[in-house]
Design a protein around this motif. Structure first.
Motif, PDB file in Angstrom:
ATOM      1  N   SER A  54     101.246  37.386  48.184  1.00 48.35           N
ATOM      2  CA  SER A  54     101.327  36.233  47.281  1.00 48.35           C
ATOM      3  C   SER A  54     102.551  36.434  46.384  1.00 48.35           C
ATOM      4  O   SER A  54     103.401  37.258  46.703  1.00 48.35           O
ATOM      5  N   ASN A  55     102.642  35.676  45.310  1.00 46.01           N
ATOM      6  CA  ASN A  55     103.748  35.950  44.382  1.00 46.01           C
ATOM      7  C   ASN A  55     103.218  36.027  42.954  1.00 46.01           C
ATOM      8  O   ASN A  55     102.034  35.800  42.695  1.00 46.01           O
ATOM      9  N   LYS A  56     104.125  36.336  42.024  1.00 47.86           N
ATOM     10  CA  LYS A  56     103.683  36.657  40.665  1.00 47.86           C
ATOM     11  C   LYS A  56     103.274  35.425  39.865  1.00 47.86           C
ATOM     12  O   LYS A  56     102.742  35.545  38.778  1.00 47.86           O
ATOM     13  N   PRO A  72      98.122  35.304  39.683  1.00 50.86           N
ATOM     14  CA  PRO A  72      97.239  35.257  38.505  1.00 50.86           C
ATOM     15  C   PRO A  72      96.278  34.064  38.531  1.00 50.86           C
ATOM     16  O   PRO A  72      95.234  34.084  37.879  1.00 50.86           O
ATOM     17  N   LEU A  73      96.636  33.020  39.298  1.00 49.03           N
ATOM     18  CA  LEU A  73      95.813  31.804  39.317  1.00 49.03           C
ATOM     19  C   LEU A  73      94.687  31.887  40.359  1.00 49.03           C
ATOM     20  O   LEU A  73      93.580  31.410  40.125  1.00 49.03           O
ATOM     21  N   TYR A  74      94.980  32.463  41.510  1.00 46.93           N
ATOM     22  CA  TYR A  74      94.024  32.322  42.632  1.00 46.93           C
ATOM     23  C   TYR A  74      93.642  33.614  43.364  1.00 46.93           C
ATOM     24  O   TYR A  74      92.748  33.594  44.203  1.00 46.93           O
ATOM     25  N   LEU A  75      94.307  34.713  43.052  1.00 48.28           N
ATOM     26  CA  LEU A  75      94.046  35.934  43.815  1.00 48.28           C
ATOM     27  C   LEU A  75      92.611  36.445  43.624  1.00 48.28           C
ATOM     28  O   LEU A  75      91.948  36.845  44.578  1.00 48.28           O
ATOM     29  N   GLU A  78     108.378  38.565  44.041  1.00 48.05           N
ATOM     30  CA  GLU A  78     108.943  37.839  42.899  1.00 48.05           C
ATOM     31  C   GLU A  78     108.953  36.368  43.295  1.00 48.05           C
ATOM     32  O   GLU A  78     109.060  36.030  44.474  1.00 48.05           O
ATOM     33  N   ASP A  79     108.879  35.473  42.316  1.00 43.51           N
ATOM     34  CA  ASP A  79     108.851  34.038  42.603  1.00 43.51           C
ATOM     35  C   ASP A  79     110.271  33.506  42.830  1.00 43.51           C
ATOM     36  O   ASP A  79     111.186  33.867  42.095  1.00 43.51           O
ATOM     37  N   GLY A  80     110.430  32.662  43.840  1.00 45.00           N
ATOM     38  CA  GLY A  80     111.706  31.954  43.970  1.00 45.00           C
ATOM     39  C   GLY A  80     112.336  32.091  45.342  1.00 45.00           C
ATOM     40  O   GLY A  80     112.190  33.109  46.017  1.00 45.00           O
ATOM     41  N   GLY A 126     105.640  27.519  50.310  1.00 47.56           N
ATOM     42  CA  GLY A 126     106.380  27.719  51.552  1.00 47.56           C
ATOM     43  C   GLY A 126     107.170  29.013  51.604  1.00 47.56           C
ATOM     44  O   GLY A 126     107.333  29.606  52.663  1.00 47.56           O
ATOM     45  N   VAL A 127     107.638  29.466  50.446  1.00 48.79           N
ATOM     46  CA  VAL A 127     108.421  30.702  50.442  1.00 48.79           C
ATOM     47  C   VAL A 127     107.530  31.878  50.841  1.00 48.79           C
ATOM     48  O   VAL A 127     107.870  32.664  51.741  1.00 48.79           O
ATOM     49  N   VAL A 128     106.368  31.979  50.200  1.00 45.45           N
ATOM     50  CA  VAL A 128     105.430  33.058  50.539  1.00 45.45           C
ATOM     51  C   VAL A 128     104.977  32.915  52.001  1.00 45.45           C
ATOM     52  O   VAL A 128     104.968  33.882  52.768  1.00 45.45           O
ATOM     53  N   PRO A 135      98.063  27.619  51.865  1.00 45.83           N
ATOM     54  CA  PRO A 135      99.200  26.984  51.196  1.00 45.83           C
ATOM     55  C   PRO A 135      98.778  26.410  49.844  1.00 45.83           C
ATOM     56  O   PRO A 135      97.732  25.762  49.736  1.00 45.83           O
ATOM     57  N   THR A 136      99.587  26.648  48.809  1.00 45.56           N
ATOM     58  CA  THR A 136      99.178  26.232  47.463  1.00 45.56           C
ATOM     59  C   THR A 136     100.116  25.204  46.828  1.00 45.56           C
ATOM     60  O   THR A 136      99.928  24.821  45.684  1.00 45.56           O
ATOM     61  N   THR A 137     101.169  24.775  47.552  1.00 47.13           N
ATOM     62  CA  THR A 137     101.977  23.636  47.077  1.00 47.13           C
ATOM     63  C   THR A 137     101.710  22.476  48.028  1.00 47.13           C
ATOM     64  O   THR A 137     101.333  22.698  49.188  1.00 47.13           O
ATOM     65  N   THR A 150      95.932  21.492  41.172  1.00 49.29           N
ATOM     66  CA  THR A 150      95.732  21.189  39.744  1.00 49.29           C
ATOM     67  C   THR A 150      96.705  21.974  38.869  1.00 49.29           C
ATOM     68  O   THR A 150      96.993  21.566  37.752  1.00 49.29           O
ATOM     69  N   THR A 151      97.184  23.117  39.365  1.00 48.19           N
ATOM     70  CA  THR A 151      98.105  23.917  38.536  1.00 48.19           C
ATOM     71  C   THR A 151      99.570  23.738  38.953  1.00 48.19           C
ATOM     72  O   THR A 151     100.463  24.285  38.332  1.00 48.19           O
ATOM     73  N   LEU A 152      99.784  22.975  40.024  1.00 50.71           N
ATOM     74  CA  LEU A 152     101.157  22.812  40.532  1.00 50.71           C
ATOM     75  C   LEU A 152     101.960  21.902  39.596  1.00 50.71           C
ATOM     76  O   LEU A 152     101.488  20.822  39.243  1.00 50.71           O
ATOM     77  N   PRO A 153     103.170  22.330  39.182  1.00 49.77           N
ATOM     78  CA  PRO A 153     103.973  21.431  38.330  1.00 49.77           C
ATOM     79  C   PRO A 153     104.170  20.074  39.007  1.00 49.77           C
ATOM     80  O   PRO A 153     104.334  19.992  40.231  1.00 49.77           O
TER      81      PRO A 153
HETATM   82  N1  LIG Z   1     108.059  26.832  58.045  1.00 50.67           N
HETATM   83  C1  LIG Z   1     108.330  25.560  57.977  1.00 50.67           C
HETATM   84  O1  LIG Z   1     108.114  24.787  58.920  1.00 50.67           O
HETATM   85  C2  LIG Z   1     108.898  25.017  56.691  1.00 50.67           C
HETATM   86  C3  LIG Z   1     108.931  23.634  56.477  1.00 50.67           C
HETATM   87  C4  LIG Z   1     109.382  23.167  55.247  1.00 50.67           C
HETATM   88  C5  LIG Z   1     109.794  24.072  54.268  1.00 50.67           C
HETATM   89  N2  LIG Z   1     109.763  25.407  54.531  1.00 50.67           N
HETATM   90  C6  LIG Z   1     110.171  26.379  53.504  1.00 50.67           C
HETATM   91  O2  LIG Z   1     109.285  26.267  52.409  1.00 50.67           O
HETATM   92  C7  LIG Z   1     109.953  26.716  51.243  1.00 50.67           C
HETATM   93  C8  LIG Z   1     109.662  25.748  50.124  1.00 50.67           C
HETATM   94  O3  LIG Z   1     108.278  25.739  49.907  1.00 50.67           O
HETATM   95  P1  LIG Z   1     107.642  25.189  48.549  1.00 50.67           P
HETATM   96  O4  LIG Z   1     108.212  23.879  48.247  1.00 50.67           O
HETATM   97  O5  LIG Z   1     106.184  25.362  48.663  1.00 50.67           O
HETATM   98  O6  LIG Z   1     108.280  26.162  47.440  1.00 50.67           O
HETATM   99  P2  LIG Z   1     107.767  27.513  46.759  1.00 50.67           P
HETATM  100  O7  LIG Z   1     107.000  28.344  47.686  1.00 50.67           O
HETATM  101  O8  LIG Z   1     108.964  28.129  46.135  1.00 50.67           O
HETATM  102  O9  LIG Z   1     106.801  26.982  45.611  1.00 50.67           O
HETATM  103  C9  LIG Z   1     107.322  26.198  44.566  1.00 50.67           C
HETATM  104  C10 LIG Z   1     106.947  26.771  43.198  1.00 50.67           C
HETATM  105  O10 LIG Z   1     105.584  26.498  42.927  1.00 50.67           O
HETATM  106  C11 LIG Z   1     104.900  27.715  42.584  1.00 50.67           C
HETATM  107  N3  LIG Z   1     103.516  27.523  43.010  1.00 50.67           N
HETATM  108  C12 LIG Z   1     103.044  27.555  44.275  1.00 50.67           C
HETATM  109  N4  LIG Z   1     101.754  27.163  44.291  1.00 50.67           N
HETATM  110  C13 LIG Z   1     101.406  26.915  43.016  1.00 50.67           C
HETATM  111  C14 LIG Z   1     100.216  26.467  42.399  1.00 50.67           C
HETATM  112  N5  LIG Z   1      99.140  26.146  43.119  1.00 50.67           N
HETATM  113  N6  LIG Z   1     100.200  26.315  41.064  1.00 50.67           N
HETATM  114  C15 LIG Z   1     101.322  26.587  40.321  1.00 50.67           C
HETATM  115  N7  LIG Z   1     102.486  26.982  40.855  1.00 50.67           N
HETATM  116  C16 LIG Z   1     102.526  27.142  42.183  1.00 50.67           C
HETATM  117  C17 LIG Z   1     105.676  28.776  43.292  1.00 50.67           C
HETATM  118  O11 LIG Z   1     105.428  30.050  42.735  1.00 50.67           O
HETATM  119  C18 LIG Z   1     107.102  28.281  43.080  1.00 50.67           C
HETATM  120  O12 LIG Z   1     107.538  28.598  41.806  1.00 50.67           O
HETATM  121  C19 LIG Z   1     111.425  26.819  51.582  1.00 50.67           C
HETATM  122  O13 LIG Z   1     111.777  28.174  51.677  1.00 50.67           O
HETATM  123  C20 LIG Z   1     111.537  26.136  52.935  1.00 50.67           C
HETATM  124  O14 LIG Z   1     112.551  26.696  53.738  1.00 50.67           O
HETATM  125  C21 LIG Z   1     109.317  25.881  55.705  1.00 50.67           C
END
Ligand SMILES: NC(=O)c1ccc[n+]([C@@H]2O[C@H](COP(=O)([O-])OP(=O)(O)OC[C@H]3O[C@@H](n4cnc5c(N)ncnc54)[C@H](O)[C@@H]3O)[C@@H](O)[C@H]2O)c1
Length: 368
Positions: free
Chosen positions: A43-45, A49-52, A70-72, A105-107, A128-130, A171-174
């Motif tokens: 996961s990331n930092k 803290p929210l869901y682990l 690290e996040d980002g 998506g990054v994680v 997935p959490t976004t 609910t916690t996603l910006p």
């Molecule tokens: N594999 C694929 O088919 C595919 C498709 C599209 C995008 N991607 C990849 O996905 C990445 C982008 O994913 P993303 O938009 O999810 O960005 P991200 O993973 O960076 O998440 C965006 C931000 O939201 C935070 N976050 C995540 N879940 C949260 C929650 N529930 N509450 C509060 N904060 C939360 C993260 O820590 C981060 O700061 C890119 O690296 C892109 O290349 C992959």
């Protein structure tokens, strides 16, 4: 809860996407797809803290290890990838261990790539959490890390054993991240499903106010569209390219502005609006379709243009950046363009000069 069955060419790789509320806290969603006793959570930092804690409570009885990134996007790197593998080796993970990706998506991309390559591949689950990761990156099995020369250049196809989408996480996603995810949903509707497009038009305010039932329906339909396209073309040799609607313009915007200025989904939103207008000008998309597309994007609070002066970019810079797109098959551009709402076409050999001329007028419209 809704369950979507994803069918792939190799039946043994079929998996389910579960979409609903409070899924993270229910052990029954995990046990059928966890192999062995060892579970490794990535996961990331920000997300941990929210869901682990909730996730770990659902995994009681398993031998759990955790690695936090690290996040980002800047940490979607070789160095982070190696740190994950180091931690997996330190935890003594065997080949029958299960990796769980908890995050956006990054994680998901990075943990998926670690799962694909650790001892030639171990089982992996996506949480997935976004919104973007729930409707896009968790579906289809693409995993990757970035290389200094470009995004997602190093990766593998590795399908998860299950995707567990708990809408509580939204609910916690910006808000800005939530809206960025909507761009990919609008894209899915334009390229495949006019009825879904109309449904989105009708439900804008419920979506923006996070109506739970509406969110589940929206995520399910959006995943189903991607799943259908992926199952037709798992390794991206044909129709999967449809999913690039708005992305050739969008990637060029991200590259020209500098990564991080706009979120990926925001750049895609502008890219879809540009693709629709270009399709009107060059390929006969009815202008009322383009108007509806642009209006829907705007109604979600997403941008449809960029302030070229603010970012010191112009049509030439953008068109030049479009020539670097991975999807081009020759010196000209390959564009996915709407034919109508619900249907797209792939145009090869599109002249860069034509697109540049179009962009001069588009950027001048000064609508953002
Ligand atoms: N594999 C694929 O088919 C595919 C498709 C599209 C995008 N991607 C990849 O996905 C990445 C982008 O994913 P993303 O938009 O999810 O960005 P991200 O993973 O960076 O998440 C965006 C931000 O939201 C935070 N976050 C995540 N879940 C949260 C929650 N529930 N509450 C509060 N904060 C939360 C993260 O820590 C981060 O700061 C890119 O690296 C892109 O290349 C992959």
């Amino acid at each position: 809860m809704k369950t979507l069955d994803l069918h792939l060419q190799s039946k043994s790789l079929d998996y389910q996407i579960l979409i609903g509320k409070d899924l993270l806290s229910q052990n029954k969603h995990f046990t059928p797809v966890i192999q062995g006793q060892q579970v490794f959570i990535v996961s990331n930092k920000t997300v941990a803290p929210l869901y682990l804690e909730t996730l770990q409570a659902s995994l009681k009885g398993y031998e759990c290890s955790v690695f936090l990134l690290e996040d980002g996007e800047q940490h979607k790197s070789f160095a982070s990838y190696q740190h994950i593998l180091d931690a997996m080796l330190d935890a003594g993970l065997r080949r029958n261990a299960t990796l769980i990706a908890l995050g956006g998506g990054v994680v998901g991309d990075m943990a998926g790539f670690a799962a694909a390559t650790y001892q030639r591949g171990i089982r992996f689950l996506q949480i997935p959490t976004t919104l973007l990761s729930q409707v896009d990156s968790s579906v289809g099995g693409k995993t990757a890390v970035n290389h200094p020369k470009g995004k997602n250049l190093i990766g593998a196809f590795h399908q998860p054993s299950r995707v567990i989408t708990d809408i509580n996480t939204l609910t916690t996603l910006p808000d800005r991240e939530f809206k960025a995810g909507i761009a990919e949903i609008v894209k899915a509707a334009i390229l495949y499903d006019v009825t879904f497009f109309e449904w989105l038009e009708t439900n804008v305010s419920k979506i923006l106010s996070h109506d739970e039932e509406i969110l589940v329906t929206m995520i399910e339909r959006s995943c189903a569209i991607k799943a259908e396209i992926v199952s037709l073309d798992e390794k991206e040799t044909g129709v999967r390219a449809w999913l690039n609607l708005g992305h050739t313009f969008g990637h060029a915007i991200e590259r020209s502005l500098g990564y991080g200025e706009l979120l990926h989904g925001e750049a895609v939103a502008v890219g879809i609006a540009m693709a629709a207008e270009y399709a009107v000008k060059m390929f006969g998309l009815p202008s009322e379709d383009s108007v509806r597309i642009v209006r829907l994007i705007e109604s979600f609070g997403l941008p449809i243009n960029i302030q070229s002066e603010q970012y010191h970019i112009n049509a030439t810079i953008l068109a030049e950046a479009m020539t670097l797109d991975k999807k081009n098959v020759d010196a000209d551009l390959t564009l996915v363009l709407p034919k109508s709402i619900g249907e797209v076409t792939i145009k090869h050999s599109v002249k860069v000069q034509d697109v540049e001329r179009f962009l001069v007028g588009y950027l001048d419209m000064n609508i953002v």
